[in-house]
Design an enzyme around this catalytic site. Structure first.
Site, short mmCIF file in Angstrom:
data_model
loop_
_atom_site.label_atom_id
_atom_site.label_comp_id
_atom_site.label_asym_id
_atom_site.label_seq_id
_atom_site.Cartn_x
_atom_site.Cartn_y
_atom_site.Cartn_z
N LYS A 158 0.85 -1.20 0.00
CA LYS A 158 0.00 0.00 0.00
C LYS A 158 0.88 1.25 0.00
CE LYS A 158 -3.90 1.86 2.71
NZ LYS A 158 -4.76 1.59 3.89
N SER A 178 -9.92 -0.77 6.87
CA SER A 178 -9.27 -0.56 5.57
C SER A 178 -8.55 -1.77 4.99
CB SER A 178 -8.29 0.61 5.66
OG SER A 178 -8.99 1.83 5.78
N SER A 238 -9.38 1.54 2.85
CA SER A 238 -8.54 2.37 1.99
C SER A 238 -7.48 1.55 1.25
CB SER A 238 -7.84 3.45 2.82
OG SER A 238 -7.02 2.88 3.82
#
Length: 442
Positions: free
Chosen positions: A80, A179, A155
């Site tokens: 990420k 997330s 996310s």
């Protein structure tokens, strides 16, 4: 070779160990797939080809010499875009951080590299990790595996999409309010939320530091367990012989069962029946402390998030997608005493929860009450965006508010997951339970 793109991380590692898979050829297969995939630029914010090839070559040499560093040595994964990586832009999905290039790796990336894992690159995410939807018109919006017109969940949106679309064998994301688990559920993956403070966060772009956690997304529970072990630089838990016989699960009622959409409701009911058939006892349980904790969420999450990012946002607010900017600004009205009192109350509520759930092996609930929303409608309808974002994160937030370890598993119904919440710092036991549940769910 294309079958490699559908294999789990551990199976690839075993193939490298057995000499059936060459780490260099494996990494090149992934890199070529990223380049060729039409959604590749929407999934990866940066592809670290030179680094990946060098790491793969070193892993291949160790394999030939019989000096592999572990089962995942030579296995390629994605990261990420909130984990610092030396010499590669780390911008946390935000134009506010455009051009930010760290000079050293985040601690978890350093550990993964030391274990021989191959870094394919960085994946797109919600701006500064403050949305459960994965919609990011400022950089890129990764697609859901089950609906190319829908968001992937956030996310850690690109993290989930990279695995689901065959562009990584595993991924590392973060979970502050859901997330990791939401994108994992919406893309039919396993997603592990670790207990806050368990996995080191050094070199990770923060959102709300007291809630921020680092965790893996993977195809299987076994993959997630091995990835967690790498992040913690320790041996993985033994999952052999895991069984649901005699397990006692609490099926949380109240808030988490309200306003369920049809598909998640049916999937959760069917999954619960399969867990019972495998030997688990499931008891409905209410917990008023969850409802009270939910009322504290605005000051706890938005207050800390705006305290962390407010000055940066207000210096150039037009660089943000308005709904996310507004969500941050929701925290600007809270005073420091309110924040302290809210945390003191939450600590008390966590103690009540721990006592209530002490007799259960895990707590069950639907991972997300809804299905992945249409990306274009989210852009065009502000009220719809707010409603869906809050609903998306409602159930997963329970794990963050109560300070738990939590994992989502696919139910077999597209984009519908079932979540198991364990005790704080109880990841090893939770993973063993999840392994048995995974087998029961098929």
């Amino acid at each position: 070779m294309q079958d490699w793109l559908k294999m789990g991380a551990i199976d690839l590692g075993r193939g490298i160990a057995g000499g059936q898979i060459d780490a260099v050829a494996l990494t090149e297969t992934y890199l070529d797939a990223i380049d060729a995939h039409p959604a590749g630029p929407r999934i990866y914010s940066a592809v670290t080809r030179e680094r990946a090839c060098a790491e793969a070559a070193a892993a291949a040499a160790r394999a030939r010499a019989g000096q592999r560093r572990g089962l995942l040595d030579g296995v390629p994964i994605s990261w990420k875009d909130m984990f610092d990586s030396a010499g590669t832009a780390t911008e946390a999905g935000s134009r506010l951080l455009g051009g930010r290039v760290p000079d050293r790796d985040a601690e978890v990336l350093r550990r993964a590299t030391a274990a021989g894992m191959v870094c394919l690159g960085k994946t797109h995410m919600s701006e500064l990790a403050f949305s459960g939807l994965g919609l990011n018109p400022m950089t890129a919006t990764p697609p859901c595996i089950n609906d190319p017109d829908a968001v992937a969940g956030g996310s850690s949106s690109g993290a989930a999409a990279s695995i689901a679309h065959g562009l990584a064998a595993g991924a590392i994301g973060s979970d502050t309010g859901g997330s990791v688990r939401v994108p994992a559920a919406w893309n039919d993956l396993v997603g592990l939320k670790t207990t806050a403070g368990r996995v080191p966060s050094g070199g990770c772009v923060p959102l709300a530091a007291r809630f921020d956690t680092v965790g893996p997304l993977a195809r299987t529970v076994e993959d997630a367990a091995l990835l967690l072990a790498v992040l913690e630089a320790r041996n993985a838990p033994d999952l052999r012989g895991a069984s649901l016989r005699g397990m006692r699960f609490a099926a949380l009622q109240s808030t988490v069962m309200n306003d369920l959409r049809d598909a998640p409701a049916r999937a959760y009911e069917a999954a619960s029946e399969r867990l019972k058939a495998a030997g688990a006892t499931i008891t409905p349980v209410t917990a008023s402390e969850v409802d009270e904790a939910m009322d504290l969420a605005p000051v706890l999450f938005s207050g800390e998030a705006y305290g962390t990012w407010g000055q940066v946002i207000e210096a150039d607010p037009e660089l943000m997608f308005a709904p996310i900017r507004d969500r941050f600004r929701g925290g600007q009205s809270f005073a420091a005493p309110e924040f302290v009192v809210a945390w003191q109350r939450l600590d008390s509520l966590r103690a009540v929860w721990a006592g209530r759930m002490a007799g259960y092996d895990a707590v069950l609930m639907p991972t997300a009450p809804n299905l992945p929303p249409n990306a274009q409608r989210l852009l065009e309808d502000g009220d719809y965006y707010v409603t869906e974002n809050l609903l998306t994160l409602r159930n997963t937030r329970v794990g963050n508010l109560m300070g738990l370890a939590a994992i989502t598993l696919p139910t077999g119904v597209p984009s519908c997951g079932i979540m198991l919440c364990g005790q704080a710092m109880g990841e090893d036991r939770l993973l063993r339970i999840a392994k048995a549940a995974e087998a029961a769910l098929g």
